[in-house]
Design a protein around this motif. Structure first.
Motif, PDB file in Angstrom:
ATOM      1  N   ALA A   1       5.388  -0.178  -0.549  1.00 16.99           N
ATOM      2  CA  ALA A   1       3.934  -0.016  -0.640  1.00 16.99           C
ATOM      3  C   ALA A   1       3.265  -1.191  -1.361  1.00 16.99           C
TER       4      ALA A   1
ATOM      5  N   TYR B   1       5.204   4.328  -0.133  1.00 18.14           N
ATOM      6  CA  TYR B   1       5.165   4.253   1.337  1.00 18.14           C
ATOM      7  C   TYR B   1       6.091   5.296   1.939  1.00 18.14           C
ATOM      8  N   GLN B   2       5.614   5.961   2.982  1.00 16.47           N
ATOM      9  CA  GLN B   2       6.424   6.898   3.739  1.00 16.47           C
ATOM     10  C   GLN B   2       6.172   6.678   5.224  1.00 16.47           C
ATOM     11  N   ARG B   3       7.186   6.933   6.025  1.00 14.28           N
ATOM     12  CA  ARG B   3       7.031   6.938   7.475  1.00 14.28           C
ATOM     13  C   ARG B   3       7.108   8.384   7.923  1.00 14.28           C
TER      14      ARG B   3
ATOM     15  N   GLN C   1       4.088   7.576  11.783  1.00 17.02           N
ATOM     16  CA  GLN C   1       2.939   6.895  11.211  1.00 17.02           C
ATOM     17  C   GLN C   1       3.276   6.357   9.815  1.00 17.02           C
ATOM     18  N   ASP C   2       2.737   5.167   9.497  1.00 16.85           N
ATOM     19  CA  ASP C   2       2.868   4.626   8.142  1.00 16.85           C
ATOM     20  C   ASP C   2       1.884   5.345   7.236  1.00 16.85           C
TER      21      ASP C   2
ATOM     22  N   ILE D   1       0.630   5.890   3.171  1.00 17.35           N
ATOM     23  CA  ILE D   1       0.650   5.482   1.763  1.00 17.35           C
ATOM     24  C   ILE D   1       0.193   6.673   0.932  1.00 17.35           C
TER      25      ILE D   1
ATOM     26  N   ARG E   1       0.617  -4.645   3.029  1.00 14.75           N
ATOM     27  CA  ARG E   1       1.969  -4.536   2.494  1.00 14.75           C
ATOM     28  C   ARG E   1       2.689  -5.874   2.583  1.00 14.75           C
TER      29      ARG E   1
ATOM     30  N   PRO F   1       6.511  -5.576   5.013  1.00 13.63           N
ATOM     31  CA  PRO F   1       6.210  -4.729   6.177  1.00 13.63           C
ATOM     32  C   PRO F   1       7.466  -4.385   6.959  1.00 13.63           C
TER      33      PRO F   1
ATOM     34  N   SER G   1      11.017  -1.414   7.197  1.00 13.07           N
ATOM     35  CA  SER G   1      11.331   0.015   7.098  1.00 13.07           C
ATOM     36  C   SER G   1      12.520   0.234   6.165  1.00 13.07           C
TER      37      SER G   1
END
Length: 358
Positions: free
Chosen positions: A208, A227-229, A233-234, A236, A273, A276, A278
């Motif tokens: 994040a 940050y979570q996926r 969807q990304d 925050i 970010r 960027p 994962s």
């Protein structure tokens, strides 16, 4: 929702219609409130109580539970709860009346859960069994606290499973440096692992980060989001806990490295970010580095363990470490002390010296 003021005496009252748990329309009038806020608060409480009845089905009560709890929780936390409820709890209890579910019913459900297995054919772990039981118990506790249920049958039946603490793996400084050398062919990977190891931040906190979070003059980085996926969807979110909102003092070399990194890819002050990538990317890169160097394989979160362990070995107090890494409770930090058993030898040697010098 609406409240009204009596012009004669200045006292507030509420008058409204509502649908009870049977689906029937009802009307309610309540007078005698000194303020509009008090009147509306009473109305909210009344509606919450009247829309539920302990004779309603478990499935219908879960809908109320979701309405009450979902706004209070982070999205990723609720999605975890929702998955357990939908897959492991509702199929068994949904048609039962909330008030008629007994401790024996819970025990039968527990036995069925123990017989299930995951996609790989393995039985559920004791930790997971405890997690799903705790969620069922939480639903009944909610019914007791807010809707008049008298007994929690899940609590009466007793817990299922136990919480297993994962082994705390960690890298020594030498192991990390060996690994880091192998990461230098990819600057993005190298600087990401540098932040994880030397600051002890969580993976979501790393992903994040933006350029605006760094104050290089003060040698500080602010941790104020994660940050979570989620569902493709990304997202925050706020950090894990209140204590996770913190400012970390960075070592001078890391400040220089991060300034170099930002100059390579980003303009200072942007809110995008700076990593960027994962969590899957980081896991793949860690596996690549371990394979290339022969360093033992650990998880991404174990870099946080490694940072804490390094600080313990350097002699910093648990309180200071907890403040740096954002532990909500200092007892969490104390769990790491066993990672350096050589301290026992050091203590024994010093005690021996003290005795001989007496």
């Amino acid at each position: 929702m609406a409240a009204f003021k009596n012009k004669d005496n200045g006292i507030w009252y509420v008058q409204f219609r509502y649908t009870d748990w049977k689906g029937e329309r009802q009307q309610k009038l309540k007078r005698g409130f000194p303020t509009k806020r008090d009147a509306l608060a009473w109305e909210r409480e009344f509606l919450m109580q009247k829309q539920a009845d302990i004779n309603m089905t478990f499935e219908n009560f879960v809908q109320l539970y979701e309405r009450d709890m979902k706004p209070k929780l982070k999205l990723n936390t609720w999605l975890t709860k929702e998955s357990i409820i939908q897959k492991k709890i509702l199929p068994y209890f949904k048609s039962r009346k909330l008030s008629e579910i007994s401790a024996k019913d819970i025990m039968d459900w527990q036995n069925e859960m123990r017989e299930l297995s995951d996609e790989s054919g393995k039985s559920y772990s004791p930790t997971y069994l405890k997690t799903i039981h705790n969620q069922l118990s939480a639903i009944f506790n909610h019914a007791i606290r807010y809707y008049g249920l008298q007994i929690n049958p899940a609590a009466k039946a007793g817990n299922m499973g136990v919480e297993e603490r994962r082994e705390m793996l960690f890298w020594t400084k030498d192991e990390y440096l060996k690994f880091a050398d192998a990461m230098m062919d990819k600057p993005l990977s190298y600087y990401a692992f540098e932040m994880l190891y030397w600051c002890g931040i969580r993976e979501g906190e790393l992903l994040a980060l933006t350029a605006a979070d760094f104050d290089f003059q003060a040698e500080m980085v602010s941790i104020n989001k994660s940050y979570q996926r989620l569902k493709g969807q990304d997202v925050i979110t706020t950090p894990k806990t209140k204590k996770s909102n913190r400012v970390i003092k960075m070592p001078e070399f890391l400040c220089e490295e991060m300034q170099d990194y930002l100059k390579m890819f980003y303009s200072a002050g942007t809110d995008e970010r700076i990593f960027p990538i994962s969590k899957h990317y980081l896991k793949h890169e860690m596996e690549r580095g371990c394979k290339a160097t022969g360093v033992k394989k650990i998880r991404i979160h174990d870099l946080r363990h490694s940072h804490i362990s390094l600080l313990i070995d350097m002699g910093f107090t648990a309180l200071a470490i907890a403040d740096r890494v954002g532990h909500e409770n200092i007892d969490i930090t104390y769990r790491y002390a066993h990672l350096f058993p050589t301290r026992q030898t050091e203590m024994a040697d010093k005690l021996n010296t003290e005795r001989k010098g007496a």
